[in-house]
Motif scaffolding. Structure first.
Motif, PDB file in Angstrom:
ATOM      1  N   PRO A  56       0.817  -1.228   0.000  1.00 12.98           N
ATOM      2  CA  PRO A  56       0.000   0.000   0.000  1.00 12.98           C
ATOM      3  C   PRO A  56       0.849   1.276   0.000  1.00 12.98           C
ATOM      4  O   PRO A  56       0.356   2.336  -0.342  1.00 12.98           O
ATOM      5  CB  PRO A  56      -0.806  -0.095   1.299  1.00 12.98           C
ATOM      6  N   LEU A  57       2.111   1.173   0.352  1.00 15.45           N
ATOM      7  CA  LEU A  57       2.965   2.365   0.414  1.00 15.45           C
ATOM      8  C   LEU A  57       3.593   2.712  -0.937  1.00 15.45           C
ATOM      9  O   LEU A  57       4.224   3.754  -1.071  1.00 15.45           O
ATOM     10  CB  LEU A  57       4.082   2.154   1.441  1.00 15.45           C
ATOM     11  N   ALA A  60       2.860   6.141  -2.681  1.00 14.28           N
ATOM     12  CA  ALA A  60       2.006   6.858  -1.732  1.00 14.28           C
ATOM     13  C   ALA A  60       2.390   8.338  -1.710  1.00 14.28           C
ATOM     14  O   ALA A  60       3.571   8.676  -1.684  1.00 14.28           O
ATOM     15  CB  ALA A  60       2.145   6.265  -0.339  1.00 14.28           C
ATOM     16  N   THR A  64       4.620   8.049   5.300  1.00 12.38           N
ATOM     17  CA  THR A  64       4.414   6.682   5.793  1.00 12.38           C
ATOM     18  C   THR A  64       3.653   6.674   7.112  1.00 12.38           C
ATOM     19  O   THR A  64       2.753   5.852   7.307  1.00 12.38           O
ATOM     20  CB  THR A  64       5.783   5.993   5.973  1.00 12.38           C
ATOM     21  N   VAL A  67      -0.101   7.042   6.571  1.00 11.53           N
ATOM     22  CA  VAL A  67      -0.727   5.834   6.014  1.00 11.53           C
ATOM     23  C   VAL A  67      -0.884   4.791   7.120  1.00 11.53           C
ATOM     24  O   VAL A  67      -1.936   4.160   7.253  1.00 11.53           O
ATOM     25  CB  VAL A  67       0.107   5.269   4.840  1.00 11.53           C
ATOM     26  N   THR A  93      -9.415   9.538   0.465  1.00  7.32           N
ATOM     27  CA  THR A  93      -8.007   9.153   0.626  1.00  7.32           C
ATOM     28  C   THR A  93      -7.888   7.981   1.590  1.00  7.32           C
ATOM     29  O   THR A  93      -7.178   7.004   1.317  1.00  7.32           O
ATOM     30  CB  THR A  93      -7.191  10.354   1.143  1.00  7.32           C
ATOM     31  N   ARG A  96      -9.025   4.859  -0.117  1.00  8.12           N
ATOM     32  CA  ARG A  96      -8.068   4.339  -1.115  1.00  8.12           C
ATOM     33  C   ARG A  96      -6.979   3.497  -0.429  1.00  8.12           C
ATOM     34  O   ARG A  96      -6.662   2.390  -0.875  1.00  8.12           O
ATOM     35  CB  ARG A  96      -7.434   5.501  -1.884  1.00  8.12           C
ATOM     36  N   TYR A  97      -6.426   3.990   0.674  1.00  5.24           N
ATOM     37  CA  TYR A  97      -5.376   3.224   1.363  1.00  5.24           C
ATOM     38  C   TYR A  97      -5.943   1.968   2.016  1.00  5.24           C
ATOM     39  O   TYR A  97      -5.268   0.949   2.097  1.00  5.24           O
ATOM     40  CB  TYR A  97      -4.653   4.108   2.385  1.00  5.24           C
ATOM     41  N   ALA A 101      -4.517  -1.697   1.176  1.00 11.48           N
ATOM     42  CA  ALA A 101      -4.053  -2.581   2.247  1.00 11.48           C
ATOM     43  C   ALA A 101      -4.851  -3.885   2.251  1.00 11.48           C
ATOM     44  O   ALA A 101      -4.285  -4.959   2.495  1.00 11.48           O
ATOM     45  CB  ALA A 101      -4.176  -1.878   3.595  1.00 11.48           C
TER      46      ALA A 101
END
Ligand SMILES: [Zn+2]
Length: 141
Positions: A56-57, A60, A64, A67, A93, A96-97, A101
């Motif tokens: 997921p990063l 990005a 970090t 997130v 946002t 989305r993360y 993940a």
């Protein structure tokens, strides 16, 4: 920082794609705003890629820590809107993360389940229900 043995080639056309601990990776540089992300090189397919690719990063735009904070809030049971408000990002946002993940976790789960031993109770239960010729045939095996 993760050991290179825990990472794998991300090039889907590589012979060692997805195989960890093969000794085919080396660090060929640093990327990112503060040069903290390692760029890896595969000796087999000659591809270069970020150590974050497939996570997921990868690419990005948020730091970090932010997130990780989003995912921590979701893990504790916060909703998408609540998470967005607490971390200071929009709900889109945060969403989305969360999706990224979730997809990463599903792929990791599938990889880990593939290594689990088979259920020894399954075939035995089926044998118990058999009578007559089929049961005799199975007993002779
Ligand atoms: Zn490769």
């Amino acid at each position: 920082m993760r050991s290179l043995d825990q990472l794998c080639c991300q090039n889907s056309r590589c012979l060692l794609y997805g195989q960890r601990g093969q000794g085919n990776l080396s660090v060929c540089g640093r990327i990112g705003k503060n040069k903290t992300i390692r760029q890896l090189y595969c000796r087999v397919c000659k591809a270069r890629f970020s150590e974050r690719k497939g996570t997921p990063l990868y690419n990005a735009k948020l730091p970090t820590e932010k997130v990780v904070a989003i995912l921590d809030h979701v893990r504790e049971g916060c909703g998408v809107r609540q998470t967005g408000r607490l971390v200071g990002v929009s709900k889109n946002t945060a969403n989305r993360y969360i999706w990224l993940a979730g997809d990463h976790a599903r792929r990791l789960h599938d990889e880990m389940v593939a290594l689990s031993p088979s259920d020894p109770g399954g075939p035995i239960r089926r044998k118990v229900g058999l009578r007559g010729q089929k049961a005799k045939a199975l007993r002779s095996l």
